[in-house]
Design a protein around this motif. Structure first.
Motif, PDB file in Angstrom:
ATOM      1  N   ARG A 429       0.851  -1.189   0.000  1.00 44.61           N
ATOM      2  CA  ARG A 429       0.000   0.000   0.000  1.00 44.61           C
ATOM      3  C   ARG A 429       0.882   1.233   0.000  1.00 44.61           C
ATOM      4  N   ARG A 430       0.339   2.313  -0.422  1.00 44.88           N
ATOM      5  CA  ARG A 430       1.121   3.552  -0.495  1.00 44.88           C
ATOM      6  C   ARG A 430       0.571   4.602   0.476  1.00 44.88           C
ATOM      7  N   GLU A 431       1.467   5.365   1.042  1.00 47.63           N
ATOM      8  CA  GLU A 431       1.096   6.464   1.926  1.00 47.63           C
ATOM      9  C   GLU A 431       0.898   7.718   1.084  1.00 47.63           C
ATOM     10  N   THR A 432      -0.049   8.519   1.458  1.00 51.62           N
ATOM     11  CA  THR A 432      -0.290   9.741   0.683  1.00 51.62           C
ATOM     12  C   THR A 432       0.927  10.645   0.771  1.00 51.62           C
ATOM     13  N   ALA A 433       1.238  11.281  -0.349  1.00 60.30           N
ATOM     14  CA  ALA A 433       2.420  12.149  -0.394  1.00 60.30           C
ATOM     15  C   ALA A 433       2.282  13.321   0.568  1.00 60.30           C
ATOM     16  N   GLU A 434       1.051  13.817   0.727  1.00 60.13           N
ATOM     17  CA  GLU A 434       0.852  14.967   1.624  1.00 60.13           C
ATOM     18  C   GLU A 434       1.193  14.598   3.064  1.00 60.13           C
ATOM     19  N   LYS A 435       0.772  13.402   3.490  1.00 62.58           N
ATOM     20  CA  LYS A 435       1.041  12.988   4.868  1.00 62.58           C
ATOM     21  C   LYS A 435       2.535  12.792   5.099  1.00 62.58           C
ATOM     22  N   PHE A 436       3.207  12.199   4.129  1.00 60.13           N
ATOM     23  CA  PHE A 436       4.645  11.983   4.251  1.00 60.13           C
ATOM     24  C   PHE A 436       5.400  13.314   4.293  1.00 60.13           C
ATOM     25  N   MET A 440       7.751  15.041   7.353  1.00 58.87           N
ATOM     26  CA  MET A 440       9.124  15.501   7.164  1.00 58.87           C
ATOM     27  C   MET A 440       9.270  16.968   7.576  1.00 58.87           C
ATOM     28  N   LYS A 441       8.284  17.793   7.214  1.00 57.38           N
ATOM     29  CA  LYS A 441       8.327  19.208   7.593  1.00 57.38           C
ATOM     30  C   LYS A 441       8.259  19.377   9.104  1.00 57.38           C
ATOM     31  N   ASP A 442       7.422  18.576   9.765  1.00 55.59           N
ATOM     32  CA  ASP A 442       7.306  18.666  11.226  1.00 55.59           C
ATOM     33  C   ASP A 442       8.630  18.309  11.895  1.00 55.59           C
ATOM     34  N   ILE A 443       9.324  17.295  11.387  1.00 55.57           N
ATOM     35  CA  ILE A 443      10.612  16.903  11.973  1.00 55.57           C
ATOM     36  C   ILE A 443      11.627  18.032  11.831  1.00 55.57           C
ATOM     37  N   GLU A 444      11.714  18.610  10.639  1.00 58.37           N
ATOM     38  CA  GLU A 444      12.677  19.693  10.424  1.00 58.37           C
ATOM     39  C   GLU A 444      12.310  20.937  11.231  1.00 58.37           C
ATOM     40  N   ILE A 459      16.329  13.139   6.606  1.00 56.32           N
ATOM     41  CA  ILE A 459      16.766  12.246   5.527  1.00 56.32           C
ATOM     42  C   ILE A 459      16.312  10.825   5.838  1.00 56.32           C
ATOM     43  N   GLN A 460      16.551   9.929   4.871  1.00 56.10           N
ATOM     44  CA  GLN A 460      16.208   8.510   5.001  1.00 56.10           C
ATOM     45  C   GLN A 460      14.736   8.326   5.369  1.00 56.10           C
ATOM     46  N   ALA A 461      13.874   9.014   4.600  1.00 54.80           N
ATOM     47  CA  ALA A 461      12.421   8.903   4.792  1.00 54.80           C
ATOM     48  C   ALA A 461      12.015   9.249   6.220  1.00 54.80           C
ATOM     49  N   GLY A 462      12.706  10.212   6.838  1.00 56.60           N
ATOM     50  CA  GLY A 462      12.338  10.650   8.180  1.00 56.60           C
ATOM     51  C   GLY A 462      12.926   9.818   9.290  1.00 56.60           C
ATOM     52  N   ARG A 463      13.838   8.887   8.970  1.00 55.31           N
ATOM     53  CA  ARG A 463      14.433   8.057  10.019  1.00 55.31           C
ATOM     54  C   ARG A 463      15.676   8.699  10.628  1.00 55.31           C
ATOM     55  N   GLU A 464      16.140   9.802  10.072  1.00 59.21           N
ATOM     56  CA  GLU A 464      17.301  10.505  10.626  1.00 59.21           C
ATOM     57  C   GLU A 464      17.161  11.990  10.352  1.00 59.21           C
ATOM     58  N   VAL A 465      17.570  12.815  11.316  1.00 57.78           N
ATOM     59  CA  VAL A 465      17.597  14.256  11.125  1.00 57.78           C
ATOM     60  C   VAL A 465      19.010  14.734  11.449  1.00 57.78           C
ATOM     61  N   ARG A 466      19.594  15.462  10.510  1.00 64.05           N
ATOM     62  CA  ARG A 466      20.944  15.992  10.686  1.00 64.05           C
ATOM     63  C   ARG A 466      20.864  17.484  10.952  1.00 64.05           C
ATOM     64  N   ILE A 467      21.479  17.904  12.059  1.00 60.11           N
ATOM     65  CA  ILE A 467      21.379  19.285  12.522  1.00 60.11           C
ATOM     66  C   ILE A 467      22.777  19.907  12.472  1.00 60.11           C
ATOM     67  N   PHE A 468      22.904  21.026  11.752  1.00 59.56           N
ATOM     68  CA  PHE A 468      24.154  21.769  11.684  1.00 59.56           C
ATOM     69  C   PHE A 468      24.026  23.008  12.577  1.00 59.56           C
ATOM     70  N   ASP A 493       6.245  15.688  20.348  1.00 60.06           N
ATOM     71  CA  ASP A 493       5.483  16.560  19.439  1.00 60.06           C
ATOM     72  C   ASP A 493       5.177  15.956  18.076  1.00 60.06           C
ATOM     73  N   VAL A 494       5.942  14.942  17.639  1.00 57.61           N
ATOM     74  CA  VAL A 494       5.798  14.435  16.272  1.00 57.61           C
ATOM     75  C   VAL A 494       5.394  12.970  16.306  1.00 57.61           C
ATOM     76  N   GLN A 495       4.427  12.610  15.472  1.00 57.61           N
ATOM     77  CA  GLN A 495       4.026  11.219  15.320  1.00 57.61           C
ATOM     78  C   GLN A 495       4.847  10.594  14.194  1.00 57.61           C
ATOM     79  N   PHE A 496       5.573   9.514  14.504  1.00 62.50           N
ATOM     80  CA  PHE A 496       6.398   8.886  13.480  1.00 62.50           C
ATOM     81  C   PHE A 496       6.529   7.397  13.798  1.00 62.50           C
ATOM     82  N   PRO A 497       6.691   6.563  12.756  1.00 58.34           N
ATOM     83  CA  PRO A 497       6.891   5.136  12.979  1.00 58.34           C
ATOM     84  C   PRO A 497       8.354   4.820  13.256  1.00 58.34           C
TER      85      PRO A 497
END
Length: 515
Positions: A429-436, A440-444, A459-468, A493-497
């Motif tokens: 099954r596919r996840e809606t692009a808007e939800k994905f 990603m925007k919420d994580i950043e 990055i990596q479909a939301g499995r990693e966030v790199r902060i500079f 604050d963020v819902q993620f699998p």
């Protein structure tokens, strides 16, 4: 005569003896002389050999004396060289002794200096301690808190932070323990997926139809658009005719309508007669054919899974799932896959494989009427099965694939697990692009909300966030604390699998120009 003859004979004998003796004596004498000559020759040879040996002995003696003399001379030279080397070593040792004496003297001086500095440091330390005590008393007076009270407040704060972190670690540990205890079930599921993995194609909302040539596009549109209006009116789908060569796009969310529209267009193109009345006639004919196909799809699914005993009405309803999708996954293929997975799990876990397979095959037939009459499809599945006289055990097992009903048997749990496996495996099954994109925007946004963050990337479909971070504003210690704070903020604050890895990168680059 006798006497004379006898005497002559005796005389002759004597003469013969004397003559023989004489000749023998001469022979003996010759041999003796010959032996004496041979002995003299051997004596001369022996004397020559002795002379040669004496000569060689003198030569060897001379060589030996010469070699001995050379060895003595070499030994004298070596002894002289060794003596010279010893003298040099002696001079070096004497020099080292002098250096050591000077270093010992220097060390003693340094020791005296260190002792004096130690005394100065002790005096300064006493002054610092006195100053700290005074400052501590002033701070206690200003803050109205004693040292023990401030320490207790700090410990309480650290304890709260550590408690939160410990709770998260305990949750992860519990999750790991649960995974370990469920190892057998996981292995069974993996074996089922490996055995029954099949290709899944997401059903789109458009269907392309190939045309023999672009000239047919005008005939499909018709005079003043009458033909394309008839197509859209009788099929309920949109016909998109654009610059795509030799292609007409049929758009619609109903898979059955798109199928009828596609078959109608293909038959009309093949027949060559395209007009509103012919379009209506062909749509009705294809619709009748599709009704027959639906029963064929259901029978094929029953035959493929090896299920028996289902009423014809239920088989026809099952065939209608061929034209239903859920998040892009074809429902009939999904039901067949769930039936195989449920049967495999039941065999591994010792449950009733026949009940699991039959209930899994028909578990989603409620979706065929859920849009028309409303309600939860799991409940409608049970009602349809009971309406047509299906065994109550199968009906109750099929309707329990979601949490609408209690899971009071192993077969019901297997049906729910098999349904989740088929629906959640990658590609099904596919996840809606808007939800994905929103996740990603919420994580950043969450990571960017902290002070000192210059930029961040999920990055990596939301499995990693790199902060500079800004190295002038955030230290190394602050970077460690920032990663911890961001991780806690994301958890709240963020819902993620799954999990998100937080990487804080602090890089200080210093540039100077030499002129």
């Amino acid at each position: 005569m006798g006497t004379e003859a006898y005497l002559l004979i005796v005389a002759a004998f004597v003469v013969g003896v004397v003559i023989g003796y004489f000749f023998k004596s001469e022979d003996i004498r010759g041999k003796t002389l010959k032996i004496e000559a041979e002995n003299e020759r051997k004596i001369r040879l022996a004397e020559q050999e002795v002379h040669e040996l004496e000569k060689k002995s003198h030569e060897i003696q001379d060589k030996t004396q010469k070699k001995a003399h050379e060895m003595i001379e070499n030994a004298k030279d070596e002894i002289a060289e060794k003596k010279h080397e010893i003298e040099k070593q002696t001079l070096k040792l004497e020099q080292k002794e002098e250096d050591l004496d000077s270093k010992v003297k220097e060390t003693e001086k340094q020791r005296e200096l260190l002792a004096n500095e130690r005394e100065d440091l002790k005096a300064k330390q006493m002054k610092v301690n006195e100053t700290l005590e005074m400052e501590q008393k002033e701070l206690e007076t200003i803050a109205k808190l004693s040292k023990d009270e401030a320490k207790q407040m700090l410990f309480d704060k650290i304890e709260k932070i550590a408690e939160s972190d410990m709770i998260n670690k305990m949750r992860r540990a519990e999750s790991n323990i649960k995974e370990e205890t469920d190892k057998r079930a996981a292995e069974a599921i993996v074996r089922s997926i490996q055995r029954l993995a099949s290709d899944v194609t997401n059903e789109a909302t458009v269907t392309p139809v190939s045309l023999p040539s672009d000239d047919l596009k005008g005939r499909i549109i018709g005079k003043e658009g009458r033909n394309i209006q008839a197509f859209e009116r009788f099929t309920g789908c949109d016909f998109i005719i654009d610059d795509t060569p030799n292609t007409v796009i049929i758009s619609g969310f109903d898979l059955m309508r798109r199928y009828i529209a596609k078959k109608t267009l293909e038959k009309l193109v093949e027949d060559g007669r395209i007009n509103p009345s012919r379009i209506e006639e062909m749509v009705m004919k294809v619709t009748d054919d599709v009704d027959k196909m639906i029963l064929d799809f259901g029978e094929q699914a029953v035959y493929e899974t090896g299920v028996s005993g289902l009423p014809p009405e239920v088989i026809k309803i099952l065939g209608r799932l061929r034209f239903r999708t859920s998040y892009g996954q074809n429902m009939l293929k999904h039901c067949i896959e769930v039936a195989f997975i449920a049967e495999s799990l039941a065999n591994i876990l010792g449950a009733n494989a026949e009940i699991c397979k039959t209930a899994a095959l028909v578990h989603d037939i409620g979706k065929t009427v859920s849009q028309e009459i409303g309600g939860k499809h799991a409940v409608l599945t049970g009602e349809i099965l009971r309406k047509y006289g299906v065994n109550e055990v199968i009906a109750s097992t099929a309707e329990s694939h979601h949490e609408d009903f209690p899971l009071d048997s192993v077969e019901k749990i297997i049906i729910q697990a098999a349904d989740a496996i088929s629906a959640s495996r990658p590609g099904a099954r596919r996840e809606t692009a808007e939800k994905f994109l929103q996740r990603m925007k919420d994580i950043e946004a969450t990571a960017s909300s902290f002070k000192g963050v210059e930029k961040c990337f999920a990055i990596q479909a939301g499995r990693e966030v790199r902060i500079f971070v800004d190295p002038g504003e955030v230290s190394d210690l602050d970077a460690k604390k920032l990663s911890w704070d961001v991780a806690r903020k994301l958890e709240s604050d963020v819902q993620f699998p799954g999990e998100i890895k937080v990487s804080v990168i602090r890089e200080l680059k210093v540039v100077e120009v030499a002129k």
